[in-house]
Motif scaffolding. Sequence first.
Motif, short mmCIF file in Angstrom:
data_model
loop_
_atom_site.label_atom_id
_atom_site.label_comp_id
_atom_site.label_asym_id
_atom_site.label_seq_id
_atom_site.Cartn_x
_atom_site.Cartn_y
_atom_site.Cartn_z
N ALA A 1 -7.14 58.74 -43.74
CA ALA A 1 -7.43 60.09 -44.21
C ALA A 1 -8.75 60.54 -43.60
N ARG B 1 -8.81 52.91 -45.11
CA ARG B 1 -9.16 53.72 -46.27
C ARG B 1 -10.55 53.32 -46.75
N LEU C 1 -3.54 56.24 -48.06
CA LEU C 1 -3.91 57.16 -49.14
C LEU C 1 -4.25 56.43 -50.43
N GLN D 1 -3.11 64.26 -47.17
CA GLN D 1 -3.44 64.67 -48.53
C GLN D 1 -4.13 66.04 -48.52
#
Lengths: 339, 504
Positions: B39, B218, B241, B431
């Motif tokens: 992300a 992450r 995520l 996201q």
Amino acid sequence: MNPDKRSAVELMIRYGFLVLMAGLIVFFGSTAEGFLTPFSAVFILQSVAITGILALGVTATLVVGGFDLSIGAVATSALMLSSYVMVVWELSAFWAVLLCLLMGAAVGLVNGLLIVKMKVPDLLATLGMMFLLVGAQRIPTEGRSISTGMSLPDGSTANGTFSEGFLMLGRHRLDLILPDLLPLSVVFLIAIAVAVWVFLELTRHGRLMYAIGSNAQAAALAGANVNRYKVVAYMISGVLASVGGILLAARLGRGDVASGNNLLLDAVAAALIGFAVLGASKPNAFGTAIGALFVGILLQGLTMLNAPYYTQDFIKGAVLVVALVFTFALSARGSRGRG
Amino acid sequence: MTEATIKLVGLRKAFGKNQVLRGVDLDLAPGQVTVLMGANGAGKSTLVKVLCGVHAADAGTVTLAGVAFAPASPSAALRAGVVTVHQNINDGVVPDLDVASNLLLDHLADGAGAFLNDRKMRARAREIAAAVGLEVDVARPVAGLALADRQLVSIARAMAQEPQLLILDEPTSSLSATEAERLFALIERLRAQGVAILYISHRMSDIRRLADRIVSMRDGAISGRFEGQPLDYSGAVRAMLGHEITEVDITIPTPGAPVLEARGLVLRPGARPFDLTAPQNEVIAITGLVGSGKTALAEVLFGLAQPTAGSLRLDDAPYTPRTATEAVAAGVFLCPKDRLINAVVADFDITRNLTLPFLRRHSRAHFLRRASENATATRMVGEMGVVCQSPADGILTLSGGNQQKVMVARWMAEASRLLILDEPFQGVDIQARRDICAKIRATAQTRATIVFVAELDEALEVADRILVLSEHSIVGAHRNENIDVAAIMAEVVDAAPETTRELA
């Protein structure tokens, strides 16, 4: 970097320059006799009034991401023009001031249009304008200084004089607590500094000018009229430079072709030192005023300590380099994002 | 597994209080494409910058072919055989120099003798260009090339170094399908030559095409490794995520009265005229290849360019904007693509970035009212879910996805008649993309909305109706319901214009 070290760097960036200035005042106060007196303070202010006003003009162009190298030439042109209007044309001080301000605005307008319409890079456009003005101001008198009684190229004699009212602009002192304390030129400096600060920090026009300086493309796509604001910035610069020239003429009382050589560099130095004040890292009116004051304090203190005059430029340069280190090296480290 | 070309152990990096890399362990093997997913803000960019010598790691070791590797500068990394192609194309080229000089730039920077031999340089440059299938005159300045060609120049330049490790950071984000295919072929050839490749992308289609292996990242650490065919894509997204991603369910509302009506619009001489109606309460996605006219249409609607022919009406009145200022005044807002070039004011904090177009509303008699600005910023930061400490944070302290949320929020803070969003999901993780999508749809009833996207997946997630643009004209319209993806793809690609490469 650990948090303590980081906040120490931040503090240094933010207050370093003000601390340096306070230290300088304490140092000169304790070593140079008579430094900490109202008259000494006023003398410093008076010595920086003209460069300070010019520097505020440069600040306006720096804000929109430009640069105005013609300010020194505009100021000396205003000096020569006001003298010519009063001494040769024998017109009143009102006309001298009005024509100078119009000349400054016109030069700013031409600079701005050269840059936004003709796409000439800002440094080159204003450098060209500088040469043009330095030459133009000498043509009417065939290179001679202007004073009452001078002979003109057509053989006649100039009989006009500098009016008392005009000379007051540069020489009059107001009574403030002590009689004859505050020079009028210092009042102009303070008023202009406050006005420029208010314009840049508190109005939406100032905000848009900062946005243009940071990312002109984004400002344009957000609906700002980028070209108009850029032209306005150069006009502000031109008008303020002509104000400086008027004050210089009023102080000298003659149209001296040789004066004003240092105006450009001193003004640019003050504006760039301003980047470092309070960690702004950007052109700002408050910082510029402090920058001008800093240079003034330094030079006055050294003079009172009998440092030779020829060391002054060297010291100004050193201060400028230190200020630029504060601005760029330290603040870049402090605020580097992860990108 | 083969001997690792590059081995990272316990790599850590912090910027001030912000711990960006928290111990990254990663092996990259020769002849393998490793896709790195993460992300925005997971630390991908920082990891790349450590590998290519921009940042030094705080702790941890990197070994390259068994030798300790800690490049002090990007050129040191290059010499050691680690080559990076950056996302921002202009990082990789010097626009004012010609193609030949760009291709040999690293060679020049190394100090190849004081004098340059133009003829020799050009011959060598032509070899390098030919090796990557770049067909341009090497004497042309890079500034005159199409964006896709500029990228090929930066890749070709990297190839000239005979790399051991090639890092590509979102290389396809400005390429057309054909150009991307050319890049993929090149990557496959390098893989066969035994180069280790680290490929960073949010694009599922790229990942499916290339990946031998997926590594998810992450919060500054590796959160999942996926190898062996078939690759577990949903597992990789989950690991990136930290939770499942739900499918988007579009419920198409009844459109209201027409807001924008374009009649007989011709975007450039020779293009087929088309009509376009954007009603209230409808989200229209317009998709098409790079060069299909998306930017041209957005510019016409926002007053940045004039159409060759045709008329526009807004709320049943003639609409002829000549500048962005006029478009904004009429209630037509454009959230432009390429945020760092077109939108982000780097010196400003979040609040000042948000309120930029509407300063008049936040001021009284030319003076700004801070309270009014702060109220708007606080409201929009909350509504968009921008992750920040406060609206007074500098815009560049935010991750890419959050920066993009601020840029979208800028144009949603005020009511508009027509909101145009050009590539609003560019460089944004899944996201953040979902958040922005949801926000666009949730506020759509008060206006007409047009979203320009190159990726069909994104169009399917956001739109009520999908229009296909090709050769500067609309060639298809589809209600986003039981949609035939293959049919749309055929429209997108079939009438594809010849690559707009000028013959030099």
